[in-house]
Design a protein around this motif. Structure first.
Motif, PDB file in Angstrom:
ATOM      1  N   THR A 287      16.357  14.185  -6.778  1.00  0.00           N
ATOM      2  CA  THR A 287      17.623  14.137  -5.485  1.00  0.00           C
ATOM      3  C   THR A 287      19.222  13.768  -5.640  1.00  0.00           C
ATOM      4  N   MET A 288      18.735  12.149  -5.658  1.00  0.00           N
ATOM      5  CA  MET A 288      19.806  11.443  -5.862  1.00  0.00           C
ATOM      6  C   MET A 288      20.729  11.488  -6.619  1.00  0.00           C
ATOM      7  N   LYS A 289      20.032  11.654  -8.134  1.00  0.00           N
ATOM      8  CA  LYS A 289      20.683  12.012  -9.115  1.00  0.00           C
ATOM      9  C   LYS A 289      22.010  12.825  -8.744  1.00  0.00           C
ATOM     10  N   VAL A 290      21.971  14.159  -8.325  1.00  0.00           N
ATOM     11  CA  VAL A 290      22.154  14.885  -7.900  1.00  0.00           C
ATOM     12  C   VAL A 290      23.332  15.259  -7.185  1.00  0.00           C
ATOM     13  N   ASP A 291      24.560  15.241  -7.801  1.00  0.00           N
ATOM     14  CA  ASP A 291      25.991  15.045  -6.417  1.00  0.00           C
ATOM     15  C   ASP A 291      25.555  15.459  -5.132  1.00  0.00           C
ATOM     16  N   SER A 292      25.983  14.597  -4.148  1.00  0.00           N
ATOM     17  CA  SER A 292      25.642  14.509  -2.909  1.00  0.00           C
ATOM     18  C   SER A 292      26.372  16.026  -1.971  1.00  0.00           C
ATOM     19  N   PHE A 293      27.468  15.812  -2.854  1.00  0.00           N
ATOM     20  CA  PHE A 293      28.344  17.301  -2.399  1.00  0.00           C
ATOM     21  C   PHE A 293      27.984  18.606  -2.798  1.00  0.00           C
ATOM     22  N   ILE A 294      27.097  19.022  -3.818  1.00  0.00           N
ATOM     23  CA  ILE A 294      26.475  20.047  -3.862  1.00  0.00           C
ATOM     24  C   ILE A 294      24.920  20.044  -3.219  1.00  0.00           C
ATOM     25  N   ARG A 295      24.598  18.965  -3.370  1.00  0.00           N
ATOM     26  CA  ARG A 295      23.191  18.878  -2.821  1.00  0.00           C
ATOM     27  C   ARG A 295      23.345  19.193  -1.036  1.00  0.00           C
ATOM     28  N   THR A 296      24.382  18.802  -0.420  1.00  0.00           N
ATOM     29  CA  THR A 296      24.295  19.025   0.873  1.00  0.00           C
ATOM     30  C   THR A 296      25.519  20.444   0.670  1.00  0.00           C
ATOM     31  N   SER A 297      25.933  21.337   0.814  1.00  0.00           N
ATOM     32  CA  SER A 297      26.716  21.728   0.351  1.00  0.00           C
ATOM     33  C   SER A 297      25.730  23.259   0.590  1.00  0.00           C
ATOM     34  N   ASP A 298      26.094  24.050   1.778  1.00  0.00           N
ATOM     35  CA  ASP A 298      25.349  24.847   2.221  1.00  0.00           C
ATOM     36  C   ASP A 298      25.324  26.299   1.190  1.00  0.00           C
ATOM     37  N   PHE A 299      25.316  26.234  -0.262  1.00  0.00           N
ATOM     38  CA  PHE A 299      24.800  26.962  -0.645  1.00  0.00           C
ATOM     39  C   PHE A 299      23.641  27.021  -1.756  1.00  0.00           C
ATOM     40  N   THR A 300      23.423  25.430  -1.446  1.00  0.00           N
ATOM     41  CA  THR A 300      22.126  24.841  -2.370  1.00  0.00           C
ATOM     42  C   THR A 300      21.003  24.798  -1.506  1.00  0.00           C
ATOM     43  N   ALA A 301      19.904  25.435  -2.391  1.00  0.00           N
ATOM     44  CA  ALA A 301      18.801  25.423  -1.492  1.00  0.00           C
ATOM     45  C   ALA A 301      18.153  24.744  -0.589  1.00  0.00           C
ATOM     46  N   LYS A 302      17.683  24.764   0.611  1.00  0.00           N
ATOM     47  CA  LYS A 302      16.835  24.047   1.007  1.00  0.00           C
ATOM     48  C   LYS A 302      15.734  23.695  -0.072  1.00  0.00           C
ATOM     49  N   GLU A 303      15.391  22.104  -0.044  1.00  0.00           N
ATOM     50  CA  GLU A 303      14.114  21.580  -0.663  1.00  0.00           C
ATOM     51  C   GLU A 303      13.917  20.390   0.239  1.00  0.00           C
ATOM     52  N   GLY A 304      12.318  20.120  -0.068  1.00  0.00           N
ATOM     53  CA  GLY A 304      11.736  18.961   0.390  1.00  0.00           C
ATOM     54  C   GLY A 304      10.759  18.577  -0.421  1.00  0.00           C
ATOM     55  N   ILE A 305      10.246  17.785   0.269  1.00  0.00           N
ATOM     56  CA  ILE A 305       8.585  17.207  -0.150  1.00  0.00           C
ATOM     57  C   ILE A 305       8.047  16.217   0.943  1.00  0.00           C
ATOM     58  N   PHE A 306       6.569  16.909   1.471  1.00  0.00           N
ATOM     59  CA  PHE A 306       5.532  16.286   2.319  1.00  0.00           C
ATOM     60  C   PHE A 306       5.031  14.554   1.753  1.00  0.00           C
ATOM     61  N   THR A 307       5.876  13.945   3.398  1.00  0.00           N
ATOM     62  CA  THR A 307       5.589  12.668   2.490  1.00  0.00           C
ATOM     63  C   THR A 307       3.558  11.441   2.890  1.00  0.00           C
ATOM     64  N   GLY A 308       3.306  12.588   3.386  1.00  0.00           N
ATOM     65  CA  GLY A 308       2.310  12.155   3.768  1.00  0.00           C
ATOM     66  C   GLY A 308       2.163  12.218   4.858  1.00  0.00           C
ATOM     67  N   ARG A 309       2.507  11.778   6.019  1.00  0.00           N
ATOM     68  CA  ARG A 309       2.634  10.507   7.507  1.00  0.00           C
ATOM     69  C   ARG A 309       3.291  11.532   8.152  1.00  0.00           C
ATOM     70  N   TYR A 310       3.264  11.764   9.304  1.00  0.00           N
ATOM     71  CA  TYR A 310       3.426  12.126  10.206  1.00  0.00           C
ATOM     72  C   TYR A 310       3.869  11.196  11.712  1.00  0.00           C
ATOM     73  N   CYS A 311       4.471  11.875  12.195  1.00  0.00           N
ATOM     74  CA  CYS A 311       4.990  11.310  13.634  1.00  0.00           C
ATOM     75  C   CYS A 311       5.031  12.194  15.099  1.00  0.00           C
ATOM     76  N   ILE A 312       4.987  11.593  16.016  1.00  0.00           N
ATOM     77  CA  ILE A 312       4.332  12.468  17.105  1.00  0.00           C
ATOM     78  C   ILE A 312       5.798  12.903  17.929  1.00  0.00           C
TER      79      ILE A 312
END
Length: 859
Positions: A287-312
């Motif tokens: 993710t960090m290789k992708v330019d942060s402007f593209i990564r965080t612009s409106d038209f980029t699909a939301k993407e993520g990964i579960f870390t295995g941890r939880y909060c309360i």
RNA sequence: GCUGUCGUGGUGAAACUUGGUAGACACGCCAGCUUGAGGGGCUGGUGGGGGUUACCCCGUGGAGGUUCAAGUCCUCUCGACAGCACCA
């Protein structure tokens, strides 16, 4: 004698120069007026944008001076910067040589335009006598913690080989290389604590009455203040706590997961040793290789990964899965967010993609909602549900109560958040002011001793092919002794952002040669703040925001006694021109086009859109060529006449011809009647009663004086001022051509008109005006002459034309004596033949009389 | 998406502060005069439609509204430009 601009312009420029009439000194008896135009980068030669900017400024400076003000009108050079380094590498010279050669060249070009600068106050920011004070100010800021160093993710431009400030990134690209994507890099940099002043800079926007609304708005948006809450979420199976910033504490009961920005340092810690570790780390890297402007612009699909941890969730005690997500910004809020999929569209999309449950906590007043049926988040207002003790409350009013509730349990509080970040001023470049810090292995980072300033930039070193600063490789620069232990130490090799120089230069003009410190308080107190600042809109955020910050710092350090450096701001529009392209040869210079065909291949030329003049589009006009051809006065008056200053100016070759023609016409007015006008007595007011057309001409002269004064003084509308002068000139011609016999009195009035024309024109086209003024027999220089004032009695009229309307439409006109009462006007109107015809016996329902203007009959 | 600016002749633009003659001033174009020609200069015309003239009708992106009167004020709408933009 023909109008010969080349000859008279050279003559007067030399004369002004020899008399030193542009020199200014403090004078407590006179009211000061500080007029400043944004100083140029010495790129090589001036372009039309400079000409327009500086012409506008020069008119105001000359006008204010004739109004009796003590005018400071200085000029200097924003002389540090990257182009000097690149040009130096390309031409195998030194940035210092290149810069000073450019300064010399551009200075002579500015002088050719007849600008009234006090060149004794000239400064160049690359002069050690300038940047030594900047280094001193840096040390004071360092002392107060306003300059500090930290390691974090920064915006890096590969072309510039340097870090950029957030303000210098445009659309994800470097502001100087609009096709070079900025990449994130983790490194040490120096910062100025602009965030400490964000609140005050924002508040005082309201006081900037003389600034364009849109600049203020842009600054407000950039500072980006928002009100919200910090909420603490305990990390499951750990004693750690995650802070989250939200403007929507009312949705807390609906928070079902949490997202971290990939850059967040906690992320890597959190996943250590978990089965998900490898996958999460690779997601972060990807993710960090992708330019942060593209990564965080409106038209980029939301993407993520579960870390295995939880909060309360602190109010529902639900376990919330923690994700790393591409759309979360690291440098806004805390870099981690609580996600409420039922009431935030982004969270909704993310939750659908990763099968995370939704909890509805706001119910709209007018309908029922069921999470299973929702196709998008509900972001409107409503009544809280599923929210424990807050159920039934309106969501907006519950915001405070929920935060209060958290606060009482020590797990949250109200806060304000800003978008603006601290200003990264480190540049890994050579041609800038060195940051005065020394690193010692034993003593750490230490400020350079004040007595050792300036830290000079070495002049005799080799620049590196392919860019990059030579300083880290140049022992003659970085080798030094530790100020504390005197052992071997190394200098900081970063230089300061060039915007630091331009954040305070305007103060230094008040005391350019002051040796005891950055600023001579007495002189700065006299001249500052700048009464009128003029420059391009492109600095709406960068330079103008930094300057407001830096001025506050200078005030807190005791160097100045004001917070706002620029009382009035005029942002002038761009100079534009249509582009011409050839299918095979691309953009063409005007000289490469003949009869609408490309001179290289004969193909017809395609005329493109009207855009800002730029070398890359080849739609440039060289001011030098124009001055050669028409003279500076023509270029000046064209720029002023073509459009009002804040609007874009479309270049038009024929318009320049027109401007030249007008000056010729003015010239001939005097030249063709030289004998009579020279012999005419100046107007004294004792001419006896003027009548008829002569009286009209006299009135027109004074009307013009009034209009031009208002246009320049109140609105900087030089275009309408010029058209008023044109009208006066037309009127004089008309009188000359129509009046059969012209007696002494007539020539006196004509002379008065021409004298007024010359005076009114003098700030706009100073050379021709100065020449004509001399021809009229005066000895003094126009800058020392008082601006003309109009005679009230000359404006008086006996008769006035009243417009007659029937039902709002103009049907006739009548002349009535000025002293007529409403009743008399009404009577005269209703007797008007044409009006009677129009009314044709219809019943008159109402008659509206506006004194001195019109009569409207409603029938 | 948010914020801001702006829509007026063939063109650049006036009139907007204060609701009161829309298109000042210029560029361009047309006609005439001047000049050996070119250039330049001078005079007149030039928003659209109709009429031989007098004159009439329409017209400031669009639709409503307020008013005796709207380019100007209000509501909605369309379009252009600029800045910010997943700001939690």
């Amino acid at each position: 004698m023909k109008y010969n601009p080349q000859e008279i312009e050279k003559k007067w420029q030399e004369f002004w120069n020899s008399r030193g009439i542009f020199r200014t000194t403090e004078d407590s008896l006179k009211e000061k007026y500080y007029l400043l135009e944004m100083f140029p980068y010495p790129s090589g030669k001036i372009h039309m944008g400079h000409v327009r900017n500086y012409t506008i400024g020069d008119v105001v400076a000359r006008y204010k001076r004739m109004q009796g003000k003590n005018v400071l009108h200085p000029m200097g050079w924003d002389a540090f910067g990257l182009p000097a380094e690149n040009a130096a590498i390309d031409n195998n010279t030194h940035p210092h040589t290149w810069t000073y050669a450019n300064i010399e060249n551009m200075k002579s070009q500015l002088k050719r335009m007849g600008f009234s600068y006090d060149w004794d106050r000239e400064i160049a920011t690359c002069d050690p006598e300038y940047y030594r004070w900047e280094q001193l100010i840096f040390l004071k800021m360092y002392e107060k913690g306003l300059a500090y160093k930290k390691r974090t993710f920064v915006n890096w431009c590969e072309s510039c080989q340097t870090v950029l400030a957030k303000e210098q990134v445009e659309n994800g690209c470097c502001w100087r290389h609009t096709d070079e994507e900025v990449v994130l890099k983790e490194m040490d940099s120096w910062y100025f604590k602009i965030t400490d002043y964000a609140e005050d800079i924002l508040d005082k926007c309201d006081d900037l009455k003389g600034w364009p609304e849109r600049v203020i708005t842009m600054q407000r948006n950039w500072i980006g203040k928002s009100y919200g809450s910090i909420i603490k979420f305990p990390l499951a199976d750990s004693s750690e706590v995650i802070d989250v910033y939200t403007t929507r504490p009312d949705t807390l009961f609906g928070a079902t997961f949490m997202c971290f920005a990939p850059e967040h340092p906690m992320l890597k810690e959190m996943v250590k040793g978990l089965p998900q570790e490898k996958e999460v780390l690779s997601f972060i890297e990807r993710t960090m290789k992708v330019d942060s402007f593209i990564r965080t612009s409106d038209f980029t699909a939301k993407e993520g990964i579960f870390t295995g941890r939880y909060c309360i969730n602190p109010v529902t005690n639900h376990r919330m899965p923690i994700y790393a997500a591409n759309f979360v910004l690291f440098d806004y809020g805390t870099g981690a967010i609580m996600s409420v999929p039922a009431h935030d569209q982004r969270d909704f999309e993310f939750a659908k993609k990763y099968n995370i449950p939704l909890i509805l906590v706001i119910k709209p007043a007018d309908k029922d909602l069921y999470v299973e049926e929702m196709t998008m988040a509900y972001e409107g207002e409503g009544i809280l549900v599923n929210s424990g003790i807050f159920n039934g409350r309106g969501n907006i009013e519950a915001k405070d109560s929920i935060t209060e509730h958290l606060n009482s349990r020590g797990i949250g509080h109200k806060t304000v958040n800003f978008k603006i970040r601290d200003w990264n001023i480190s540049r890994q470049r050579y041609w800038g002011a060195p940051i005065p810090i020394i690193y010692c292995e034993r003593c750490g980072a230490l400020p350079v001793d004040e007595k050792d300033l300036p830290v000079r930039l070495s002049i005799d070193l080799n620049l590196r092919q392919g860019g990059g600063s030579p300083l880290p490789f140049e022992p003659s620069f970085y080798d030094t002794a530790c100020p504390r232990c005197k052992g071997q130490a190394r200098r900081e090799t970063d230089t300061m952002d060039t915007f630091v120089e331009s954040s305070w230069y305007f103060n230094r003009y008040a005391c350019p040669d002051y040796k005891q410190g950055p600023l001579d308080r007495t002189k700065v107190d006299y001249w500052m703040p700048v009464d009128q600042y003029i420059g391009g809109i492109e600095h709406a955020i960068l330079h103008l925001l930094y300057s407001r910050f830096y001025t506050r710092v200078l005030k807190d350090l005791g160097y100045v006694d004001f917070k706002e450096p620029f009382v009035n701001l005029l942002t002038q529009g761009m100079v534009c021109k249509e582009t011409q392209t050839c299918r095979t040869h691309g953009y063409l210079f005007p000289s490469e086009v003949e009869d609408s065909r490309c001179t290289k291949c004969g193909e017809p030329v395609i005329t493109g859109s009207i855009v800002k003049m730029s070398k890359s589009k080849k739609n440039v006009v060289d001011p030098n060529d124009l001055v050669d051809r028409y003279g500076a006065d023509t270029v000046r008056i064209f720029c002023l006449f073509a459009s009002p200053p804040e609007r874009d100016l479309e270049w038009n070759d024929q318009g320049v011809d027109g401007a030249f023609r007008f000056l010729n016409r003015v010239w001939r007015l005097l030249d063709d009647n030289l004998q009579e006008i020279s012999n005419a007595r100046p107007f004294s007011g004792a001419e006896g009663t003027l009548t008829g057309e002569l009286k009209g001409l006299h009135r027109k002269t004074h009307e013009t004086i009034k209009k031009v004064t208002v246009d320049i003084e109140d609105r900087f509308h030089f275009n309408t001022a010029i058209s008023a002068i044109m009208e006066l000139v037309n009127e004089v011609y008309k009188y000359l051509n129509s009046a059969a016999d012209k007696d002494d009195q007539a020539w006196t009035v004509i002379r008065e008109s021409i004298e007024a024309t010359v005076l009114l024109l003098s700030p706009l086209v100073p050379h021709i005006a100065e020449e004509m003024y001399r021809i009229l027999g005066h000895d003094d220089l126009l800058l020392d002459v008082s601006w003309p004032s109009y005679r009230g009695e000359a404006l008086e009229v006996e008769k006035i034309t009243i417009v007659l309307q029937v039902n709002g439409k103009v049907r006739s006109r009548i002349d009535v004596p000025v002293s007529s009462t409403e009743d008399e006007i009404r009577k005269a109107a209703l007797e008007d033949e044409r009006l009677v015809q129009f009314l044709d016996g219809k019943e008159i329902r109402k008659v509206i009389v506006v004194k001195n203007k019109l009569v409207n009959v409603v029938a």
